[in-house]
Design a protein around this motif. Structure first.
Motif, short mmCIF file in Angstrom:
data_model
loop_
_atom_site.label_atom_id
_atom_site.label_comp_id
_atom_site.label_asym_id
_atom_site.label_seq_id
_atom_site.Cartn_x
_atom_site.Cartn_y
_atom_site.Cartn_z
N PRO A 88 0.82 -1.22 0.00
CA PRO A 88 0.00 0.00 0.00
C PRO A 88 0.85 1.27 0.00
O PRO A 88 1.86 1.35 0.69
CB PRO A 88 -0.81 -0.12 1.29
CG PRO A 88 -0.87 -1.59 1.56
CD PRO A 88 0.44 -2.12 1.09
N HIS A 89 0.43 2.21 -0.83
CA HIS A 89 1.04 3.54 -0.90
C HIS A 89 2.53 3.48 -1.27
O HIS A 89 3.32 4.33 -0.86
CB HIS A 89 0.85 4.29 0.42
CG HIS A 89 -0.58 4.29 0.89
ND1 HIS A 89 -1.59 4.91 0.20
CD2 HIS A 89 -1.15 3.71 1.99
CE1 HIS A 89 -2.74 4.73 0.85
NE2 HIS A 89 -2.51 4.00 1.92
N ARG A 90 2.86 2.47 -2.07
CA ARG A 90 4.24 2.34 -2.54
C ARG A 90 4.26 2.38 -4.06
O ARG A 90 3.24 2.17 -4.73
CB ARG A 90 4.85 1.03 -2.05
CG ARG A 90 4.95 0.91 -0.54
CD ARG A 90 5.93 1.90 0.06
NE ARG A 90 7.29 1.65 -0.36
CZ ARG A 90 8.12 0.84 0.27
NH1 ARG A 90 7.73 0.18 1.36
NH2 ARG A 90 9.36 0.68 -0.14
N GLN A 91 5.44 2.61 -4.62
CA GLN A 91 5.65 2.60 -6.06
C GLN A 91 6.66 1.52 -6.41
O GLN A 91 7.51 1.15 -5.60
CB GLN A 91 6.16 3.96 -6.56
CG GLN A 91 5.13 5.07 -6.50
CD GLN A 91 5.66 6.35 -7.13
OE1 GLN A 91 6.87 6.57 -7.22
NE2 GLN A 91 4.75 7.22 -7.57
N LYS A 92 6.56 1.04 -7.63
CA LYS A 92 7.53 0.07 -8.12
C LYS A 92 7.72 0.29 -9.61
O LYS A 92 6.76 0.55 -10.34
CB LYS A 92 7.08 -1.36 -7.84
CG LYS A 92 8.10 -2.41 -8.28
CD LYS A 92 7.81 -3.77 -7.66
CE LYS A 92 8.12 -3.79 -6.18
NZ LYS A 92 8.05 -5.15 -5.61
N GLN A 93 8.96 0.18 -10.06
CA GLN A 93 9.26 0.34 -11.48
C GLN A 93 9.34 -1.02 -12.16
O GLN A 93 9.98 -1.94 -11.64
CB GLN A 93 10.56 1.12 -11.66
CG GLN A 93 10.47 2.57 -11.22
CD GLN A 93 11.73 3.35 -11.52
OE1 GLN A 93 12.83 2.81 -11.52
NE2 GLN A 93 11.58 4.65 -11.78
N ILE A 94 8.70 -1.11 -13.32
CA ILE A 94 8.75 -2.30 -14.16
C ILE A 94 9.43 -1.92 -15.46
O ILE A 94 8.92 -1.09 -16.23
CB ILE A 94 7.34 -2.86 -14.46
CG1 ILE A 94 6.56 -3.08 -13.15
CG2 ILE A 94 7.46 -4.15 -15.27
CD1 ILE A 94 7.13 -4.14 -12.25
N GLY A 95 10.59 -2.49 -15.71
CA GLY A 95 11.35 -2.15 -16.91
C GLY A 95 10.96 -3.01 -18.10
O GLY A 95 10.61 -4.18 -17.95
N VAL A 96 11.02 -2.41 -19.28
CA VAL A 96 10.89 -3.13 -20.54
C VAL A 96 12.27 -3.13 -21.18
O VAL A 96 12.86 -2.06 -21.36
CB VAL A 96 9.86 -2.49 -21.47
CG1 VAL A 96 9.61 -3.38 -22.69
CG2 VAL A 96 8.55 -2.20 -20.74
#
Length: 232
Positions: A88-96
């Motif tokens: 909750p209330h977090r961010q995450k980066q997903i790379g291509v």
């Protein structure tokens, strides 16, 4: 110079969602890589599954090629995380990430739909799944042609904007007729993929008698204003 708004490609739903993606149109860098940022504004932890579908334009038609284990050798891009947990209330980066380097044909755009499908992370089965509603997104990832050849024709006929993109890269067509008095159904941004010919109905408050269309490529290094009148 005013930047054109980014066209929102079709999401899995149009409803408001606790998980959000930072952009619905991501342009790859010179190496064919890019990064999406996911945000969880929900109060529960989300489990997010991701997958890729390549869009291939041939003879004006789009063929969708889902990436799966049985065609792994043909993959041109991959994700840094196919499955991830987002608190909750977090961010995450997903790379291509591009897999083929110089082996791929970069003489024209490459198009990929990247799906992000969340569900509650519930390893102990405590949540009531019957009342849990989850919505996903399917943004478009584009590796643009290395040498841009912008070539298209455009016309306004029978209440629709017709675009024939004969170049090697996508273009965005933007119409803005909004005023202080008219603030709704007066602006639109349309995306035309390379090799595609389509007609687009326009919002009801667009005046067809004198349409000014601003056309740009992926980085707006190409920018052209086109004035159209309805065909007789």
């Amino acid at each position: 110079m005013k930047k054109l708004p980014i066209l929102l490609t079709a999401a899995l739903t149009t409803s408001v969602n606790a998980m959000n993606v930072d952009t619905m149109l991501l342009i790859g860098d010179e190496y064919g890589n890019g990064v999406f940022t996911l945000t969880n504004s929900n109060k529960i932890t989300e489990f997010i599954q991701s997958n890729i579908t390549q869009l291939v334009v041939e003879d004006g038609e789009i063929t969708r090629v889902p990436y799966a284990e049985d065609n792994f050798e043909d993959w041109r891009v991959t994700l840094t995380h196919n499955k991830t947990i987002l608190e909750p209330h977090r961010q995450k980066q997903i790379g291509v990430r591009s897999l083929c380097g110089n082996k791929c044909d970069f003489t024209e755009d490459q198009y990929y739909l990247v799906s992000f499908e969340p569900s509650p992370y519930d390893p102990e089965g405590k949540l009531n799944s019957a009342v849990t509603i989850n919505f996903g997104y399917r943004p478009l990832f584009v590796i643009p042609a290395q040498a841009q050849d912008i070539d298209y024709s455009m016309s306004w006929d029978n209440g629709e904007l017709h675009i024939n993109n004969t170049g090697n890269s996508f273009v965005r067509a933007h119409i803005d007729q909004c005023t202080d008095e008219v603030t709704e159904d007066c602006e639109v941004t349309l995306m035309s993929l390379a090799g595609r010919e389509r007609s687009y109905p326009l919002p009801k408050n667009i005046d067809p008698s004198n349409i000014k269309v601003t056309v740009v490529n992926h980085d707006e290094s190409y920018r052209q204003d086109v004035t159209l009148s309805e065909s007789k």
